[in-house]
Design a protein around this motif. Structure first.
Motif, PDB file in Angstrom:
ATOM      1  N   UNK A   1      61.631  62.917  17.485  1.00 49.50           N
ATOM      2  CA  UNK A   1      60.782  62.519  16.770  1.00 49.50           C
ATOM      3  C   UNK A   1      60.994  61.267  15.641  1.00 49.50           C
ATOM      4  N   UNK A   2      62.592  61.413  15.574  1.00 49.78           N
ATOM      5  CA  UNK A   2      63.059  60.142  14.594  1.00 49.78           C
ATOM      6  C   UNK A   2      63.420  59.047  15.728  1.00 49.78           C
ATOM      7  N   UNK A   3      63.575  59.111  16.926  1.00 52.43           N
ATOM      8  CA  UNK A   3      63.665  57.994  17.830  1.00 52.43           C
ATOM      9  C   UNK A   3      62.204  57.281  17.851  1.00 52.43           C
ATOM     10  N   UNK A   4      61.263  58.272  17.906  1.00 55.03           N
ATOM     11  CA  UNK A   4      60.027  57.556  18.162  1.00 55.03           C
ATOM     12  C   UNK A   4      59.539  56.870  16.748  1.00 55.03           C
ATOM     13  N   UNK A   5      59.879  57.470  15.812  1.00 58.10           N
ATOM     14  CA  UNK A   5      59.667  56.805  14.316  1.00 58.10           C
ATOM     15  C   UNK A   5      60.372  55.523  14.355  1.00 58.10           C
ATOM     16  N   UNK A   6      61.464  55.541  14.909  1.00 58.06           N
ATOM     17  CA  UNK A   6      62.342  54.104  14.833  1.00 58.06           C
ATOM     18  C   UNK A   6      61.846  53.048  15.578  1.00 58.06           C
ATOM     19  N   UNK A   7      61.140  53.565  16.773  1.00 58.44           N
ATOM     20  CA  UNK A   7      60.634  52.677  17.675  1.00 58.44           C
ATOM     21  C   UNK A   7      59.159  51.878  17.091  1.00 58.44           C
ATOM     22  N   UNK A   8      58.510  52.841  16.250  1.00 62.62           N
ATOM     23  CA  UNK A   8      57.248  52.350  15.622  1.00 62.62           C
ATOM     24  C   UNK A   8      57.807  51.380  14.480  1.00 62.62           C
ATOM     25  N   UNK A   9      58.793  51.694  13.949  1.00 62.87           N
ATOM     26  CA  UNK A   9      59.430  50.972  12.774  1.00 62.87           C
ATOM     27  C   UNK A   9      59.715  49.571  13.182  1.00 62.87           C
ATOM     28  N   UNK A  10      60.582  49.626  14.286  1.00 62.04           N
ATOM     29  CA  UNK A  10      60.937  48.452  14.909  1.00 62.04           C
ATOM     30  C   UNK A  10      59.934  47.391  15.356  1.00 62.04           C
ATOM     31  N   UNK A  11      59.136  48.073  16.061  1.00 59.58           N
ATOM     32  CA  UNK A  11      58.108  47.166  16.534  1.00 59.58           C
ATOM     33  C   UNK A  11      57.366  46.473  15.557  1.00 59.58           C
ATOM     34  N   UNK A  12      56.878  47.169  14.455  1.00 59.21           N
ATOM     35  CA  UNK A  12      56.210  46.539  13.097  1.00 59.21           C
ATOM     36  C   UNK A  12      57.196  45.533  12.596  1.00 59.21           C
ATOM     37  N   UNK A  13      58.489  45.676  12.587  1.00 61.06           N
ATOM     38  CA  UNK A  13      59.258  45.028  11.516  1.00 61.06           C
ATOM     39  C   UNK A  13      59.353  43.848  12.613  1.00 61.06           C
ATOM     40  N   UNK A  14      59.310  43.663  13.669  1.00 57.76           N
ATOM     41  CA  UNK A  14      59.668  42.559  14.515  1.00 57.76           C
ATOM     42  C   UNK A  14      58.380  41.502  14.423  1.00 57.76           C
ATOM     43  N   UNK A  15      57.170  42.311  13.929  1.00 59.92           N
ATOM     44  CA  UNK A  15      56.127  41.445  13.899  1.00 59.92           C
ATOM     45  C   UNK A  15      55.961  40.541  12.558  1.00 59.92           C
ATOM     46  N   UNK A  16      56.816  41.109  11.535  1.00 69.41           N
ATOM     47  CA  UNK A  16      56.693  40.530  10.217  1.00 69.41           C
ATOM     48  C   UNK A  16      57.065  39.140  10.074  1.00 69.41           C
ATOM     49  N   UNK A  17      58.265  38.521  10.646  1.00 70.48           N
ATOM     50  CA  UNK A  17      58.284  37.133  10.621  1.00 70.48           C
ATOM     51  C   UNK A  17      57.473  36.164  11.137  1.00 70.48           C
ATOM     52  N   UNK A  18      56.539  36.701  11.967  1.00 72.78           N
ATOM     53  CA  UNK A  18      55.359  35.947  12.089  1.00 72.78           C
ATOM     54  C   UNK A  18      55.779  34.701  13.129  1.00 72.78           C
ATOM     55  N   UNK A  19      56.712  34.897  13.910  1.00 73.54           N
ATOM     56  CA  UNK A  19      57.172  33.993  14.932  1.00 73.54           C
ATOM     57  C   UNK A  19      56.181  34.165  16.560  1.00 73.54           C
ATOM     58  N   UNK A  20      56.222  33.277  17.216  1.00 72.60           N
ATOM     59  CA  UNK A  20      55.382  33.383  18.309  1.00 72.60           C
ATOM     60  C   UNK A  20      55.493  34.878  19.167  1.00 72.60           C
ATOM     61  N   UNK A  21      56.919  35.223  19.253  1.00 73.93           N
ATOM     62  CA  UNK A  21      56.919  36.607  19.743  1.00 73.93           C
ATOM     63  C   UNK A  21      56.610  37.694  18.988  1.00 73.93           C
ATOM     64  N   UNK A  22      56.558  37.574  17.791  1.00 74.40           N
ATOM     65  CA  UNK A  22      55.929  38.600  16.957  1.00 74.40           C
ATOM     66  C   UNK A  22      54.621  38.555  17.049  1.00 74.40           C
ATOM     67  N   UNK A  23      53.840  37.784  17.206  1.00 81.70           N
ATOM     68  CA  UNK A  23      52.588  37.636  17.135  1.00 81.70           C
ATOM     69  C   UNK A  23      52.032  38.254  18.615  1.00 81.70           C
ATOM     70  N   UNK A  24      52.516  37.491  19.690  1.00 84.29           N
ATOM     71  CA  UNK A  24      52.227  37.839  21.108  1.00 84.29           C
ATOM     72  C   UNK A  24      52.638  39.113  21.533  1.00 84.29           C
ATOM     73  N   UNK A  25      53.780  39.608  21.067  1.00 83.16           N
ATOM     74  CA  UNK A  25      54.297  41.144  21.068  1.00 83.16           C
ATOM     75  C   UNK A  25      53.308  42.063  20.521  1.00 83.16           C
ATOM     76  N   UNK A  26      52.846  41.687  19.472  1.00 78.14           N
ATOM     77  CA  UNK A  26      51.798  42.717  18.819  1.00 78.14           C
ATOM     78  C   UNK A  26      50.531  42.711  19.304  1.00 78.14           C
ATOM     79  N   UNK A  27      50.141  41.421  19.885  1.00 75.65           N
ATOM     80  CA  UNK A  27      48.989  41.367  20.879  1.00 75.65           C
ATOM     81  C   UNK A  27      49.055  42.372  21.998  1.00 75.65           C
TER      82      UNK A  27
END
Lengths: 421, 261
Positions: free
Chosen positions: A131-157
């Motif tokens: 469960x911690x690992x899953x929470x880490x993955x969700x956190x990391x994914x959302x964190x990567x979106x925050x700088x709002x670069x191209x990979x942030x945006x398209x990864x989120x998409x």
């Protein structure tokens, strides 16, 4: 006047009688009985805890300077990097720290798989860990979106669009997640809020993880329980110093990236501000998601691919019931040991495939590797547990340690003799 | 297994993982077929610093050539102090540009000369104007270019030096496009911006195309990573401390555990 006896001790006793924090620390961090034979693979839990704290602290300082708005987010990160004292240090510690977090957690998990730490009575400890690992993955994914670069945006998409594969409610669900019909300000704001919230949940889960751990104590390389006091040593000073040594090695490794190759784990495209009109040539997730990304892409059908990807993680939850073998440590499981290393190799292969474009021969290799991933859990593990004849583990930890010492003592003169010849 | 063997094992495991990452990493750009020539940069390596001459000449090239189309929006004029300009020089440089300010007491917006604290003034008011002036192509901002491409400095240098007049057989160059070996797709809207003696150097450095490209690349790398020198300086101290600290911990660990055996 004796300062300790007349001042410190009475305060200590007064507090401890009302709120036994000092007794608690002594019980769980000082006197805490620990198997005396833990090797360095048992350092990673402590390192993960320290990394979690590092991420939370650097994250708080990042949040001081961040603006969750599509027009301002990218510039706010550049402001931090250029105009805030040591802003670059905070940011690089956080971004490289995320990769360190996953390196550590993967080693920690493989350690558990090898030495059977997930087996009774530690099933819940393992499940909370997943469960911690899953929470880490969700956190990391959302964190990567925050700088709002191209990979942030398209990864989120790419990732949020996966939910549209769910029948009937899929499209509405995606709109609900985005907070609109496109990824925009609403999406960024909620990702920021949830990214900041998740670590609190992780800390809570870690608390339960440690509670479960301390109820039945650490597993150990021999996989046999501690039976007599001779099997254990107090946590302090033996493992405090061993964990500190591990921390020294880890910090050297971690900070080498922070100071000398801060963008090593990143992607150049994320230094280009997000642009919904320009799709990058290759959209690749962060390295720690690549094996699962490969599994997702190995099935043509979107829904089935998504199911496969989520199953690849959630199958870990039931692992304690897939492997019913009595012996924990792979040290005494000659067949399991070989399949363990094959599984490790398969995970690396999936990671490699995840970074490639979807062309032959990568597609076929990816499919085979994905199939093997599931076969390992659903076929190999249960069968090996049933038919393998494990070696007899030693009676106790002390017996095992003594045996190993004797062996190395008889082996050394023999080796010297061979060298002389 | 003694302690050293264990440490070695641990280190090799970590190395393996990083190497694994390296493999994956190399695959990210596997399809960009062009091979970039690796240049010898003053700022590479853990002790690397930006060559001050290159930085100053690079700024000259940016301001005389690039800045007519490319913005540098995350830099302020005051940042030029870090590459050796004096306060007076910077005031003078900034004053050549105009920025919109206001509203004044009458509620009107007005134009005033830029100050040191202002960000570099962009050549175009917005993307639409930039495209309209460049046949529809958009000259990107250069503040982060050196980090925004794989092997950024080598890429910028390659792009600037590898325009070719002779187009390979069978390749159609679209109207208003130019052939460039490094640019993805090999067709770029930007006309070759530099050639020998595009800029006249005040310090007497020979003004070759290669020198121009090298100087402006160093300048743009500084623009993208202005913290690099401070980062490496601090890093060396931190890592030295950690190595000594870890060695001491190792000795202490040995001593404490010796009581057990």
């Amino acid at each position: 006047m004796n300062f300790y006896k007349n001042i410190v001790l009475p305060i200590h006793d007064w507090v401890d009688y009302r709120l036994p924090v000092f007794s608690y620390v002594r019980k769980n961090l000082v006197d805490y009985p620990t198997p005396k034979n833990l090797n360095y693979w048992w350092n990673f839990g402590a390192l993960l805890g320290i990394t979690l704290m590092t991420m939370i602290i650097t994250g708080i300082f990042l949040a001081f300077n961040y603006t969750p708005h599509t027009e301002l987010a990218f510039a706010s990160v550049e402001h931090l990097m250029r105009d805030v004292n040591y802003g670059w240090l905070i940011r690089f510690m956080h971004s490289s720290g995320a990769s360190m977090f996953f390196i550590l957690v993967y080693i920690h998990m493989f350690r558990s798989l090898y030495f059977g730490s997930f087996k009774a009575p530690r099933e819940l400890l393992w499940i909370i860990g997943v469960a911690i690992y899953l929470a880490m993955m969700a956190t990391a994914f959302m964190g990567y979106v925050l700088p709002w670069g191209q990979m942030s945006y398209w990864g989120a998409t790419v990732i949020t669009s996966l939910f549209s594969a769910i029948p009937i409610v899929g499209d509405s669900l995606v709109t609900w997640i985005w907070g609109g019909f496109v990824i925009g300000d609403n999406t960024l704001m909620r990702f920021f809020v949830v990214h900041y919230l998740m670590p609190m949940i992780i800390v809570l889960l870690v608390f339960f993880h440690l509670w479960a751990l301390h109820s039945h104590h650490s597993n150990n390389p021999l996989g046999v329980d501690m039976k007599t006091p001779a099997d254990s040593i107090p946590f302090h000073p033996y493992y405090t110093i061993k964990d500190l040594l591990g921390l020294g090695v880890f910090l050297t490794f971690y900070l080498t990236f922070v100071f000398f190759a801060p963008d090593y784990f990143g992607h150049p495209d994320n230094y280009v501000e997000a642009n919904p009109l320009v799709t990058p040539a290759h959209i690749v997730p962060e390295w720690y998601f690549l094996p699962f990304y490969a599994i997702l892409r190995s099935i043509d059908d979107k829904l089935l691919g998504v199911i496969a990807m989520f199953s690849a993680v959630s199958i870990l939850f039931v692992l304690p019931w897939l492997d019913r073998g009595r012996v924990r440590s792979a040290k005494f499981r000659p067949i399991y040991r070989q399949f363990f290393w094959l599984f490790v190799a398969d995970c690396f292969l999936l990671g490699y495939i995840g970074a490639q474009s979807a062309v032959e021969p990568f597609v076929t290799i990816g499919r085979l590797a994905a199939a093997y991933y599931f076969a390992h859990f659903l076929i190999i593990i249960p069968l090996v547990a049933k038919f393998e004849r494990p070696l007899e583990p030693p009676e106790s930890i002390s017996a095992g340690v003594l045996e190993a010492q004797l062996k190395s003592k008889t082996a050394e003169p023999a080796a010297q003799l061979q060298g002389a010849e | 297994m003694n302690l050293n063997t264990k440490i070695t094992l641990l280190c090799s495991a970590l190395t393996l993982i990083v190497l694994g990452g390296l493999q994956v990493k190399s695959a990210y750009g596997a399809e960009d077929s062009v091979k970039l020539e690796k240049q010898d940069w003053s700022f590479s390596g853990i002790f690397g610093t930006y060559d001050r001459g290159e930085l100053k000449r690079g700024y000259q090239i940016y301001s005389e050539v690039c800045s007519s189309c490319h913005s540098l929006e995350y830099l302020a004029y005051r940042n030029l102090e870090e590459i050796g300009f004096s306060e007076a020089e910077i005031k003078e440089i900034a004053a050549e540009y105009e920025v919109k300010d206001g509203p004044d007491d009458e509620g009107e917006m007005y134009m005033r000369p830029a100050r040191q604290s202002d960000k570099f003034v962009s050549p175009y008011a917005n993307e639409k104007e930039a495209r309209a002036s460049n046949n529809g192509a958009y000259p990107p901002d250069l503040s982060l270019m050196s980090k925004a491409r794989k092997n950024g400095p080598d890429y910028i240098y390659g792009l600037l030096t590898r325009y070719k007049d002779e187009v390979p057989e069978g390749m159609e160059i679209a109207d208003g496009m130019n052939y460039n070996e490094v640019y993805p797709g090999q067709q770029i809207a930007m006309v070759a911006p530099l050639e020998d003696e595009t800029v006249e150097y005040a310090d007497g450095t020979k003004a070759t195309l290669q020198q121009h490209a090298k100087d402006v690349t160093t300048f743009l790398t500084w623009a993208a990573s202005p913290e690099m020198e401070e980062r490496k300086r601090l890093g060396i101290k931190v890592i030295l401390f950690l190595v000594i600290w870890t060695a001491m911990l190792m000795a202490l660990k040995k001593k404490i555990w010796a009581k057990l055996h």
